[in-house]
Design an enzyme around this catalytic site. Structure first.
Site, PDB file in Angstrom:
ATOM      1  N   GLU A  82       0.827  -1.204   0.000  1.00  0.00           N
ATOM      2  CA  GLU A  82       0.000   0.000   0.000  1.00  0.00           C
ATOM      3  C   GLU A  82       0.871   1.267   0.000  1.00  0.00           C
ATOM      4  OE1 GLU A  82      -2.896   0.073   3.212  1.00  0.00           O
ATOM      5  OE2 GLU A  82      -4.508   0.479   1.797  1.00  0.00           O
TER       6      GLU A  82
ATOM      7  N   HIS B 227       6.911 -27.019  -1.682  1.00  0.00           N
ATOM      8  CA  HIS B 227       6.192 -28.082  -2.391  1.00  0.00           C
ATOM      9  C   HIS B 227       5.097 -27.497  -3.282  1.00  0.00           C
ATOM     10  CE1 HIS B 227       8.047 -31.340   0.073  1.00  0.00           C
ATOM     11  NE2 HIS B 227       8.283 -30.279   0.838  1.00  0.00           N
TER      12      HIS B 227
ATOM     13  N   LYS C 231     -13.465   1.824  -3.678  1.00  0.00           N
ATOM     14  CA  LYS C 231     -14.375   2.253  -2.603  1.00  0.00           C
ATOM     15  C   LYS C 231     -15.443   3.198  -3.162  1.00  0.00           C
ATOM     16  CE  LYS C 231     -11.393   2.088   1.493  1.00  0.00           C
ATOM     17  NZ  LYS C 231     -10.674   2.924   2.433  1.00  0.00           N
TER      18      LYS C 231
HETATM   19  O1  PA5 Z   1      -3.240   1.722   5.816  1.00  0.00           O
HETATM   20  C1  PA5 Z   1      -4.345   2.197   5.634  1.00  0.00           C
HETATM   21  O2  PA5 Z   1      -4.557   3.421   5.707  1.00  0.00           O
HETATM   22  C2  PA5 Z   1      -5.533   1.311   5.326  1.00  0.00           C
HETATM   23  O3  PA5 Z   1      -5.159  -0.013   5.177  1.00  0.00           O
HETATM   24  C3  PA5 Z   1      -6.579   1.421   6.445  1.00  0.00           C
HETATM   25  O4  PA5 Z   1      -6.010   1.039   7.652  1.00  0.00           O
HETATM   26  C4  PA5 Z   1      -7.807   0.554   6.162  1.00  0.00           C
HETATM   27  O5  PA5 Z   1      -8.360   0.890   4.916  1.00  0.00           O
HETATM   28  C5  PA5 Z   1      -8.863   0.733   7.246  1.00  0.00           C
HETATM   29  O6  PA5 Z   1      -9.236   2.066   7.377  1.00  0.00           O
HETATM   30  P1  PA5 Z   1     -10.049   2.609   8.598  1.00  0.00           P
HETATM   31  O7  PA5 Z   1      -9.230   2.472   9.831  1.00  0.00           O
HETATM   32  O8  PA5 Z   1     -10.323   4.044   8.268  1.00  0.00           O
HETATM   33  O9  PA5 Z   1     -11.318   1.802   8.693  1.00  0.00           O
END
Ligand code: PA5
Length: 438
Positions: free
Chosen positions: A276, A297, A411
């Site tokens: 990410e 394996h 999203k």
């Molecule tokens: O690293 C990030 O920002 C994302 O992976 C969020 O943690 C994830 O989308 C969850 O978001 P939130 O805490 O707003 O529900």
């Protein structure tokens, strides 16, 4: 601390390019520390050693004790950075025990399995969302909250539900204001995937029975060394080698590998952290994973002889609290009496040496991270080491490692299809596409 071994990069090295990468890694750390690079309003985690005092460690411990006392199961709802860190630590140390994670997918099958476990059990809920708007978390929150209210009444909310969220905004803030339940804040300047050492990770980890004071002490010990701008700094070295292999040798995919299954979710956390953070603007080392010897394996064939775009980072544990001797077998049908009375870890080492040498011969550059033993202290060290490495790597790639604009696309589509009033045009377009393609 753990030890890094870069010897299995030797045959790929080019001194000038490696020096360039090292200099770029040092500059990148300087930029992080001076807070003048992209995403610099999300750098609170750099100062976890100071910050963590503010997370009311004692208060978190007290809340954990209360939840443990009234619950057969403590349900933790969250996804991505609001889930993986705690899951990684808990899975690594003792499995889930009293903790049940939900809200990390939209699977009716998974939900059914979770709900089946809750029959006739006392439960409480920790809901974690920084934005307070994440679909998966919101849905699971609704469902578990309803169960709690039906079972114990609305007045139980303040004892049985804890919210971990933003200081001022989002649905959970409104919920806390109305029902007066316990709330912990995720600081503005710490993004989801860097938040494991805020209440996001600390409360579930404490609820799983671990001493979160160890995390605080470890961060205080380790962070100063990760801030040193020199070639002894392990984060600088790791970022240097992985980016050198990416840039100069086309090693675009990095496998993080462990020899113990308990690392499975730790590796998932690592994949999220790097995937990410780095995968944007058409660049980034693709994070992948394997557990050895299990996956030798399966994916092992590809690692040895498939397309040569891979680099590996191996986490190897040196010592185990308990080991096992291979029994002598009077029949010896399998011819394994040669290893009778040898320990399992000795054989695991043989597998480690054999595989590492074979993969290096197959032109895979390899970094080895050797840890003494599996402990909360070492997991904390590894996590903060990877966070520093990730920030450095992101700046080496000239991207902003602290945003995730690509995640917003799906999203937004979901919100439109679920009927968001501001996205009516997008909904129409998507419905046309659905009719055409599905
Ligand atoms: O690293 C990030 O920002 C994302 O992976 C969020 O943690 C994830 O989308 C969850 O978001 P939130 O805490 O707003 O529900």
């Amino acid at each position: 601390m753990f030890k890094l071994n870069f010897n299995f990069h030797k045959k790929f090295l080019n001194n000038e390019s490696l020096t360039n990468s090292l200099e770029k890694a040092k500059e990148s750390l300087a930029k992080l520390l001076e807070k003048n690079g992209p995403g610099n309003d999300f750098l609170g985690w750099l100062d976890y050693d100071r910050y963590i005092d503010q997370f009311q460690i004692e208060d978190i411990k007290i809340t954990a004790e209360k939840l443990i006392k009234i619950s057969d199961y403590i349900i933790v709802s969250g996804i991505g950075g609001s889930y993986l860190g705690a899951k990684a630590v808990i899975e690594m140390l003792n499995g889930n025990g009293k903790i049940i994670f939900t809200g990390f997918d939209l699977s009716p099958y998974d939900l059914e399995r979770t709900l089946n476990k809750l029959d006739n059990k006392d439960i409480s809920l920790i809901v974690i969302s920084k934005s307070g708007t994440t679909t998966e978390t919101s849905i699971s929150f609704r469902i578990i909250k309803d169960i709690i209210i039906k079972k114990y009444g609305e007045s139980s909310i303040k004892d049985r539900i804890v919210c971990i969220t933003d200081k001022n905004k989002g649905a959970l803030v409104k919920f806390v204001d109305k029902y007066g339940c316990k709330k912990y804040i995720i600081p503005d300047d710490i993004g989801g995937r860097f938040s494991v050492f805020t209440p996001v990770g600390l409360l579930p980890i404490a609820c799983a029975g671990h001493d979160i004071e160890i995390i605080r002490k470890t961060l205080k010990n380790v962070i100063p060394s990760l801030k040193k701008i020199d070639k002894e700094n392990p984060s600088i070295l790791y970022a240097t080698y992985r980016n050198f292999q990416y840039k100069y040798n086309n090693k675009k995919v990095e496998y993080l590998i462990a020899y113990d299954d308990c690392f499975r979710y730790f590796i998932e956390w690592w994949k999220q952290l790097f995937g990410e953070s780095e995968g944007k603007d058409g660049v980034g080392i693709m994070p992948s994973s394997a557990i050895f010897t299990t996956d030798l394996h399966s994916i092992g064939q590809y690692l040895q002889q498939g397309e040569r775009l891979l680099q590996e980072t191996i986490i190897k544990v040196s010592n185990y609290q308990k080991d096992f001797l291979i029994p002598y077998d009077k029949d010896d049908f399998d011819n394994f009496n040669t290893i009778s009375n040898k320990s399992l870890s000795w054989i695991q080492n043989i597998a480690f040496y054999s595989t590492t040498i074979a993969h290096y011969d197959g032109n895979v550059p390899i970094t080895i991270i050797e840890i003494d033993k599996i402990s909360l202290e070492l997991i904390t060290e590894l996590m903060i080491f990877f966070m520093f490495s990730c920030g450095i790597s992101g700046y080496m790639l000239n991207i902003n490692p602290f945003d995730q604009p690509g995640v917003e696309d799906y999203k937004r589509n979901m919100k439109a299809l679920m009927g968001n009033k501001d996205l009516i045009n997008l909904k129409e377009m998507l419905e046309n596409t659905i009719n055409e393609f599905f």
